[in-house]
Scaffold this active site. Structure first.
Site, PDB file in Angstrom:
ATOM      1  N   SER A 216      14.948  15.276   2.833  1.00 56.30           N
ATOM      2  CA  SER A 216      15.954  14.376   3.375  1.00 56.30           C
ATOM      3  C   SER A 216      15.324  13.186   4.087  1.00 56.30           C
ATOM      4  O   SER A 216      14.338  13.327   4.801  1.00 56.30           O
ATOM      5  CB  SER A 216      16.842  15.139   4.363  1.00 56.30           C
TER       6      SER A 216
ATOM      7  N   GLU B 143       2.025   1.539  -3.463  1.00 54.25           N
ATOM      8  CA  GLU B 143       0.903   2.023  -4.271  1.00 54.25           C
ATOM      9  C   GLU B 143       0.692   3.527  -4.062  1.00 54.25           C
ATOM     10  O   GLU B 143       0.463   4.272  -5.024  1.00 54.25           O
ATOM     11  CB  GLU B 143      -0.362   1.258  -3.883  1.00 54.25           C
TER      12      GLU B 143
ATOM     13  N   ARG C 278       0.829  -1.205   0.000  1.00 56.24           N
ATOM     14  CA  ARG C 278       0.000   0.000   0.000  1.00 56.24           C
ATOM     15  C   ARG C 278       0.863   1.254   0.000  1.00 56.24           C
ATOM     16  O   ARG C 278       0.528   2.242  -0.653  1.00 56.24           O
ATOM     17  CB  ARG C 278      -0.966   0.026   1.197  1.00 56.24           C
TER      18      ARG C 278
END
Length: 147
Positions: A114, A91, A88
Site C-alpha cells: 500500500s 531508474e 535515479r
C-alpha cells in the site's frame, strides 16, 4: 489557487523563514517527508495543521485554504522525470522493480504494498567513502482477493 502556485508560495515562505522540513516536523508533529508531500500538493492538511503552518510561515488565507484541498496524486510531469535525483528513483524501479515485486510476492503472496497505509523515511548515513542516503519505505501488504 493552482497547485503550482501553492507549492511556490509554501517553498518561498519556508525559505524566507530559514526553516527546513525537519523544523516543520517539530511544529506539526508529522514526518518531514509527509510535510514535503503536502508542499507539493500530494497530501491534505487538516484545518489545524493548515493553521499551524500558516502561523509559522506567515501564509495568506488562500494558501492556508489550498493546503486543505484534496490532491490529485501522482502527477509527475513529465512522466519520465528529467531531474537527476528523481530519475535515479525511476531508474531503480526500471532495474529492480520486477525483482522487488517477485521477492515481495514470494514472502507475502499475490498482492501489493500500500502507498496509502504507508510511511517513508530518509536518513543520512555517514560513510568515509561518501555519505549515503537510506530510504526506508513501509507499506501495509494488501492481498488480491478472489471472488
Amino acid at each position: 489557487m493552482s497547485p503550482a502556485a501553492t507549492t511556490a508560495a509554501l517553498m518561498a515562505a519556508k525559505r524566507a523563514k530559514g526553516l527546513s522540513f525537519t523544523d516543520l516536523e517539530a511544529v506539526l508533529g508529522r514526518d518531514e517527508v509527509w510535510i514535503a508531500s503536502l508542499f507539493y500538493g500530494q497530501a491534505t492538511a487538516s484545518a489545524e495543521e493548515a493553521a499551524q503552518l500558516a502561523a509559522v510561515l506567515g501564509l495568506d488565507a488562500a494558501t492556508e485554504a489550498a493546503l486543505q484541498t484534496y490532491p490529485i496524486k501522482g502527477c509527475l510531469d513529465p512522466v519520465i522525470p528529467t531531474d537527476p535525483l528523481l530519475y535515479r528513483f525511476y531508474e531503480i524501479l526500471q532495474v529492480y522493480g520486477l525483482p522487488l515485486k517477485d521477492v515481495i510476492q514470494e514472502k507475502f503472496g499475490d498482492g501489493i504494498m500500500s502507498a496509502i497505509d504507508f510511511s517513508l523515511e530518509v536518513e543520512k548515513v555517514p560513510d568515509p567513502a561518501g555519505d549515503r542516503v537510506l530510504v526506508t519505505m513501509c507499506g501495509k501488504f494488501l492481498p488480491y482477493k478472489k471472488w
